[in-house]
Design a protein around this motif. Structure first.
Motif, PDB file in Angstrom:
ATOM      1  N   GLY A 182       1.569 -11.607  -3.440  1.00  0.00           N
ATOM      2  CA  GLY A 182       1.271 -10.338  -3.178  1.00  0.00           C
ATOM      3  C   GLY A 182       0.042  -9.835  -3.593  1.00  0.00           C
ATOM      4  O   GLY A 182      -0.321  -9.958  -4.595  1.00  0.00           O
ATOM      5  N   GLY A 183      -0.504  -9.328  -2.414  1.00  0.00           N
ATOM      6  CA  GLY A 183      -1.994  -8.780  -2.739  1.00  0.00           C
ATOM      7  C   GLY A 183      -2.201  -7.311  -2.525  1.00  0.00           C
ATOM      8  O   GLY A 183      -3.112  -6.804  -2.453  1.00  0.00           O
ATOM      9  N   GLY A 184      -1.221  -6.362  -2.843  1.00  0.00           N
ATOM     10  CA  GLY A 184      -1.205  -5.046  -3.245  1.00  0.00           C
ATOM     11  C   GLY A 184      -2.070  -4.871  -4.447  1.00  0.00           C
ATOM     12  O   GLY A 184      -2.535  -5.599  -5.160  1.00  0.00           O
ATOM     13  N   PRO A 185      -2.067  -3.511  -5.063  1.00  0.00           N
ATOM     14  CA  PRO A 185      -2.831  -3.310  -6.216  1.00  0.00           C
ATOM     15  C   PRO A 185      -2.432  -4.347  -7.578  1.00  0.00           C
ATOM     16  O   PRO A 185      -3.409  -4.496  -8.295  1.00  0.00           O
ATOM     17  CB  PRO A 185      -2.572  -1.810  -6.678  1.00  0.00           C
ATOM     18  N   ALA A 186      -1.256  -4.223  -7.731  1.00  0.00           N
ATOM     19  CA  ALA A 186      -0.857  -5.116  -8.783  1.00  0.00           C
ATOM     20  C   ALA A 186      -1.421  -6.610  -8.642  1.00  0.00           C
ATOM     21  O   ALA A 186      -1.994  -7.257  -9.624  1.00  0.00           O
ATOM     22  CB  ALA A 186       0.723  -5.153  -8.779  1.00  0.00           C
ATOM     23  N   GLY A 187      -0.990  -7.315  -7.535  1.00  0.00           N
ATOM     24  CA  GLY A 187      -1.354  -8.556  -7.418  1.00  0.00           C
ATOM     25  C   GLY A 187      -2.906  -8.750  -7.412  1.00  0.00           C
ATOM     26  O   GLY A 187      -3.443  -9.751  -8.187  1.00  0.00           O
ATOM     27  N   THR A 206      -0.075   3.784 -11.145  1.00  0.00           N
ATOM     28  CA  THR A 206      -0.212   3.515 -12.683  1.00  0.00           C
ATOM     29  C   THR A 206       0.412   2.079 -13.297  1.00  0.00           C
ATOM     30  O   THR A 206      -0.257   1.220 -13.709  1.00  0.00           O
ATOM     31  CB  THR A 206       0.261   4.567 -13.399  1.00  0.00           C
ATOM     32  N   PHE A 263      11.181  -0.131  -9.336  1.00  0.00           N
ATOM     33  CA  PHE A 263      10.548   1.092  -8.816  1.00  0.00           C
ATOM     34  C   PHE A 263      10.912   2.435  -9.330  1.00  0.00           C
ATOM     35  O   PHE A 263      12.202   2.591  -9.467  1.00  0.00           O
ATOM     36  CB  PHE A 263      11.070   1.018  -7.201  1.00  0.00           C
ATOM     37  N   PRO A 273       8.574   8.359  -6.574  1.00  0.00           N
ATOM     38  CA  PRO A 273       6.946   8.429  -6.724  1.00  0.00           C
ATOM     39  C   PRO A 273       6.455  10.063  -7.201  1.00  0.00           C
ATOM     40  O   PRO A 273       5.236  10.159  -7.316  1.00  0.00           O
ATOM     41  CB  PRO A 273       6.605   8.146  -5.090  1.00  0.00           C
ATOM     42  N   GLU A 292      -0.833   6.699  -2.030  1.00  0.00           N
ATOM     43  CA  GLU A 292      -2.048   7.085  -1.781  1.00  0.00           C
ATOM     44  C   GLU A 292      -2.786   8.064  -2.751  1.00  0.00           C
ATOM     45  O   GLU A 292      -3.963   8.343  -2.764  1.00  0.00           O
ATOM     46  CB  GLU A 292      -2.234   7.914  -0.468  1.00  0.00           C
ATOM     47  N   ILE A 350      -1.613  15.104   0.099  1.00  0.00           N
ATOM     48  CA  ILE A 350      -2.603  14.296  -0.336  1.00  0.00           C
ATOM     49  C   ILE A 350      -4.074  14.373   0.519  1.00  0.00           C
ATOM     50  O   ILE A 350      -3.844  13.959   1.391  1.00  0.00           O
ATOM     51  CB  ILE A 350      -2.326  12.896  -0.603  1.00  0.00           C
ATOM     52  N   ALA A 396      12.093   9.021   2.018  1.00  0.00           N
ATOM     53  CA  ALA A 396      10.574   9.800   2.294  1.00  0.00           C
ATOM     54  C   ALA A 396      10.216   9.848   3.761  1.00  0.00           C
ATOM     55  O   ALA A 396      10.631   8.998   4.450  1.00  0.00           O
ATOM     56  CB  ALA A 396       9.478   8.948   1.670  1.00  0.00           C
ATOM     57  N   TRP A 403       4.696  16.001  -0.820  1.00  0.00           N
ATOM     58  CA  TRP A 403       3.448  15.926  -1.436  1.00  0.00           C
ATOM     59  C   TRP A 403       2.547  16.127  -0.299  1.00  0.00           C
ATOM     60  O   TRP A 403       2.751  15.816   1.009  1.00  0.00           O
ATOM     61  CB  TRP A 403       3.358  14.270  -1.775  1.00  0.00           C
ATOM     62  N   CYS A 444       3.538   9.819  -9.669  1.00  0.00           N
ATOM     63  CA  CYS A 444       2.429   8.718  -8.996  1.00  0.00           C
ATOM     64  C   CYS A 444       2.539   7.645 -10.185  1.00  0.00           C
ATOM     65  O   CYS A 444       1.613   7.161 -10.682  1.00  0.00           O
ATOM     66  CB  CYS A 444       0.982   9.236  -9.206  1.00  0.00           C
ATOM     67  N   ALA A 486       4.086 -10.360  -7.644  1.00  0.00           N
ATOM     68  CA  ALA A 486       3.531  -8.921  -7.284  1.00  0.00           C
ATOM     69  C   ALA A 486       4.017  -8.560  -5.927  1.00  0.00           C
ATOM     70  O   ALA A 486       3.190  -8.130  -5.136  1.00  0.00           O
ATOM     71  CB  ALA A 486       1.938  -8.863  -7.572  1.00  0.00           C
TER      72      ALA A 486
HETATM   73  C1  LIG Z   1       7.365   7.440  -0.327  1.00  0.00           C
HETATM   74  C2  LIG Z   1       6.418   6.879  -1.434  1.00  0.00           C
HETATM   75  C3  LIG Z   1       5.321   7.572  -1.745  1.00  0.00           C
HETATM   76  C4  LIG Z   1       4.635   7.009  -2.756  1.00  0.00           C
HETATM   77  N1  LIG Z   1       3.571   7.720  -3.245  1.00  0.00           N
HETATM   78  C5  LIG Z   1       2.704   7.465  -4.431  1.00  0.00           C
HETATM   79  C6  LIG Z   1       1.622   7.788  -4.927  1.00  0.00           C
HETATM   80  O1  LIG Z   1       1.446   8.891  -4.243  1.00  0.00           O
HETATM   81  N2  LIG Z   1       1.198   7.568  -5.937  1.00  0.00           N
HETATM   82  C7  LIG Z   1       1.618   6.275  -6.601  1.00  0.00           C
HETATM   83  O2  LIG Z   1       0.970   6.013  -7.670  1.00  0.00           O
HETATM   84  N3  LIG Z   1       2.540   5.646  -6.280  1.00  0.00           N
HETATM   85  C8  LIG Z   1       3.289   6.078  -5.010  1.00  0.00           C
HETATM   86  N4  LIG Z   1       4.271   5.352  -4.475  1.00  0.00           N
HETATM   87  C9  LIG Z   1       4.496   3.916  -5.062  1.00  0.00           C
HETATM   88  C10 LIG Z   1       3.407   2.847  -4.641  1.00  0.00           C
HETATM   89  O3  LIG Z   1       3.345   2.776  -3.387  1.00  0.00           O
HETATM   90  C11 LIG Z   1       3.680   1.514  -5.354  1.00  0.00           C
HETATM   91  O4  LIG Z   1       4.242   1.775  -6.635  1.00  0.00           O
HETATM   92  C12 LIG Z   1       2.537   0.536  -5.311  1.00  0.00           C
HETATM   93  O5  LIG Z   1       2.079   0.340  -4.026  1.00  0.00           O
HETATM   94  C13 LIG Z   1       2.952  -0.861  -5.877  1.00  0.00           C
HETATM   95  O6  LIG Z   1       2.004  -1.587  -5.724  1.00  0.00           O
HETATM   96  P1  LIG Z   1       2.374  -3.251  -5.690  1.00  0.00           P
HETATM   97  O7  LIG Z   1       1.112  -4.097  -5.853  1.00  0.00           O
HETATM   98  O8  LIG Z   1       3.256  -3.499  -6.938  1.00  0.00           O
HETATM   99  O9  LIG Z   1       3.264  -3.482  -4.597  1.00  0.00           O
HETATM  100  P2  LIG Z   1       2.676  -3.201  -2.831  1.00  0.00           P
HETATM  101  O10 LIG Z   1       1.515  -2.308  -2.822  1.00  0.00           O
HETATM  102  O11 LIG Z   1       3.929  -3.144  -1.967  1.00  0.00           O
HETATM  103  O12 LIG Z   1       2.254  -4.761  -2.685  1.00  0.00           O
HETATM  104  C14 LIG Z   1       2.898  -5.721  -2.376  1.00  0.00           C
HETATM  105  C15 LIG Z   1       2.266  -6.743  -1.487  1.00  0.00           C
HETATM  106  O13 LIG Z   1       3.107  -7.931  -1.455  1.00  0.00           O
HETATM  107  C16 LIG Z   1       3.168  -8.572  -0.138  1.00  0.00           C
HETATM  108  N5  LIG Z   1       4.360  -9.359   0.023  1.00  0.00           N
HETATM  109  C17 LIG Z   1       5.670  -8.951  -0.057  1.00  0.00           C
HETATM  110  N6  LIG Z   1       6.388 -10.003   0.153  1.00  0.00           N
HETATM  111  C18 LIG Z   1       5.758 -11.028  -0.119  1.00  0.00           C
HETATM  112  C19 LIG Z   1       5.892 -12.557  -0.296  1.00  0.00           C
HETATM  113  N7  LIG Z   1       7.076 -12.941   0.000  1.00  0.00           N
HETATM  114  N8  LIG Z   1       4.847 -13.296  -0.017  1.00  0.00           N
HETATM  115  C20 LIG Z   1       3.456 -12.752  -0.005  1.00  0.00           C
HETATM  116  N9  LIG Z   1       3.089 -11.657  -0.132  1.00  0.00           N
HETATM  117  C21 LIG Z   1       4.273 -10.901  -0.025  1.00  0.00           C
HETATM  118  C22 LIG Z   1       3.204  -7.065   0.776  1.00  0.00           C
HETATM  119  O14 LIG Z   1       2.700  -7.554   1.945  1.00  0.00           O
HETATM  120  C23 LIG Z   1       2.145  -6.358  -0.108  1.00  0.00           C
HETATM  121  O15 LIG Z   1       0.877  -6.237   0.401  1.00  0.00           O
HETATM  122  C24 LIG Z   1       4.951   5.912  -3.400  1.00  0.00           C
HETATM  123  C25 LIG Z   1       5.926   4.995  -2.868  1.00  0.00           C
HETATM  124  C26 LIG Z   1       6.802   5.558  -1.772  1.00  0.00           C
HETATM  125  C27 LIG Z   1       7.965   4.811  -1.416  1.00  0.00           C
END
Ligand SMILES: Cc1cc2nc3c(=O)[nH]c(=O)nc-3n(C[C@H](O)[C@H](O)[C@H](O)COP(=O)(O)OP(=O)(O)OC[C@H]3O[C@@H](n4cnc5c(N)ncnc54)[C@H](O)[C@@H]3O)c2cc1C
Length: 411
Positions: free
Chosen positions: A12-17, A310, A300, A303, A46, A219, A187, A217, A306, A163
């Motif tokens: 996973g390449g979101g912020p955590a990964g 974090t 999870f 939200p 966001e 933003i 949401a 929200w 935020c 991640a």
């Molecule tokens: C309605 C809503 C509003 C929100 N608003 C806020 C906010 O304002 N502020 C805030 O701090 N947080 C907010 N959040 C929470 C925030 O979106 C997440 O906590 C944050 O994106 C987590 O980051 P992450 O890297 O863990 O996961 P993600 O950002 O979801 O990244 C995970 C990545 O893994 C990839 N992936 C998934 N499965 C696989 C797989 N099997 N193999 C390879 N890749 C895979 C996905 O494509 C994705 O790119 C909100 C959430 C929701 C639902």
């Protein structure tokens, strides 16, 4: 099929990964990151909190981020029912630090972070979906992934960082996703142009509007676009008429929140309204032999505060430290990762306890005026994401008061 090999495999390449991969690759650890999507891609989440700022600074991203995104100095809380409102500035927190965060369109922000991971030397493979984790003698040792063209790829590693966000590959496979009772929400959200904005430094505030169906929200991004969303209790979602378009249901929803109605009166909707499940859940285990989870893949939290970015970004810094230590000691056992898991659990519980207290109307004095100054500073500190490390006195007192709220049925 010859497997790819690396020390650490990040899924996973979101912020955590991306942040975990960047920090480890910078230390010359061989990191491979598999990301299912091709970036840039849309994502919610966001509004950052200052807890992420030190990590972004450490990665040398301050200038890039400050040039692209609107600065956020605080949070404005408004109550549609009573008309009361209050602004919390991050510099009111007990440990204000940078007292600064940003409002980030995630398609762009996540792309910046993923490119940062690449620049630090991580091998980033987009269009690769991890399908199965391979265990040997109880330890995670690699994954089987599928490329967009349908071909399978095998990757071997010394340990795995899950991640995968809400997909939560490992928790899902292990049947370890447990909803927190009473926290089922949905949401509805869209992007708008020309939403009415506050002036000067307050322009970048996150606006939280409490209203009968939940909260809204608002933003603001750099320029003219805002993200506006409503996090609604599921009983309100049942008020959607059959075949009613989400756009008209969203308009009916925000009608009931005076502040949002006014802010949107000059605005044009730019995107369709999207609906997302926002179900708070926990896993019994964040870590195991040869693996750990970071970000949403470990649980999870609603939200409202935020918490998500974090826990993802500041959590990634802690995950990277735990992984570094494990590799240095040649010990990738669950026991080795236990302090990391505890720190993340405690941080998540603070967010959850505070959120539940807020939903239970236990924080209205603090939120909307009249509360003690120390409570106001404590709440500003939570908003800033000051949830990690040994509890200072303010946090111990806050945890004690609201820990009841954090107790949740699990299992
Ligand atoms: C309605 C809503 C509003 C929100 N608003 C806020 C906010 O304002 N502020 C805030 O701090 N947080 C907010 N959040 C929470 C925030 O979106 C997440 O906590 C944050 O994106 C987590 O980051 P992450 O890297 O863990 O996961 P993600 O950002 O979801 O990244 C995970 C990545 O893994 C990839 N992936 C998934 N499965 C696989 C797989 N099997 N193999 C390879 N890749 C895979 C996905 O494509 C994705 O790119 C909100 C959430 C929701 C639902």
């Amino acid at each position: 099929m010859d497997p790819l090999r690396c020390d650490v495999l990040v899924l996973g390449g979101g912020p955590a990964g991306a942040v975990t991969a960047a920090l480890l690759a910078r230390d010359n650890i061989a990191v491979t990151l598999l990301e299912r999507a091709r970036f840039p891609r849309f994502h919610l989440g966001e509004s950052l909190a200052p807890a992420a700022t030190a990590v972004l600074d450490d990665l040398g991203l301050r200038e890039t981020i400050d040039g692209r995104y609107l600065r956020k100095h605080g949070v404005a809380v408004r109550c549609a029912r009573t008309g009361r409102q209050q602004r919390f500035r991050y510099d009111e927190a007990f440990e204000p630090g940078a007292a600064l965060a940003w409002q980030v369109p995630r398609a762009d922000f996540d792309d910046v972070l993923l490119r940062c991971a690449r620049a630090h030397g991580a091998e980033v493979l987009e269009g690769h979906t991890a399908e199965d984790v391979v265990f040997e003698e109880g330890f995670a040792r690699g994954v089987i992934a599928r490329r967009e063209d349908g071909r399978q790829v095998s990757v071997r590693s010394r340990l795995i960082v899950d991640a995968t966000g809400q997909d939560a590959l490992l928790a899902g496979r292990r049947g370890d996703r447990h909803p927190v009772a009473g926290m089922e929400r949905t949401a509805l959200s869209a992007h708008y142009r020309h939403v009415a904005r506050a002036e000067a430094e307050a322009e970048g505030d996150l606006e939280l509007i409490l209203f009968p169906h939940g909260w809204i929200w608002n933003i603001p991004f750099l320029g003219e676009v805002n993200s506006v969303g409503a996090l609604c209790a599921n009983n309100w979602m049942r008020a959607r008429r059959s075949a009613e378009p989400l756009e008209s249901f969203f308009d009916r929803t925000v009608e009931d929140a005076s502040f949002a109605r006014e802010a949107l009166s000059t605005a044009t909707r730019l995107t369709p309204v999207l609906a997302h499940q926002a179900l708070t859940w926990r896993a019994n285990r964040r870590v195991g032999d040869g693996w750990l989870t970071v970000g949403d893949s470990g649980g999870f939290t609603d939200p409202l505060l935020c918490a998500g970015t974090t826990l993802a970004i500041a959590g990634a810094a802690r995950a990277a430290a735990a992984v570094r230590g494990a590799l240095d000691h040649g010990d990738v056992s669950a026991e080795r990762f236990a302090p990391f898991a505890r720190a993340l659990d405690e941080a998540s519980d603070l967010f959850l306890g505070t959120t539940r207290a807020l939903y239970a109307d236990e924080l209205s004095e603090v939120l909307l005026g009249g509360g003690a100054r120390s409570d106001r500073r404590a709440f500003a500190s939570i908003l800033a994401g000051d949830v990690f490390g040994d509890d200072p006195p303010w946090r111990a007192a806050w945890r004690e008061r609201y820990h009841q709220a954090a107790e949740y049925p699990i299992g």
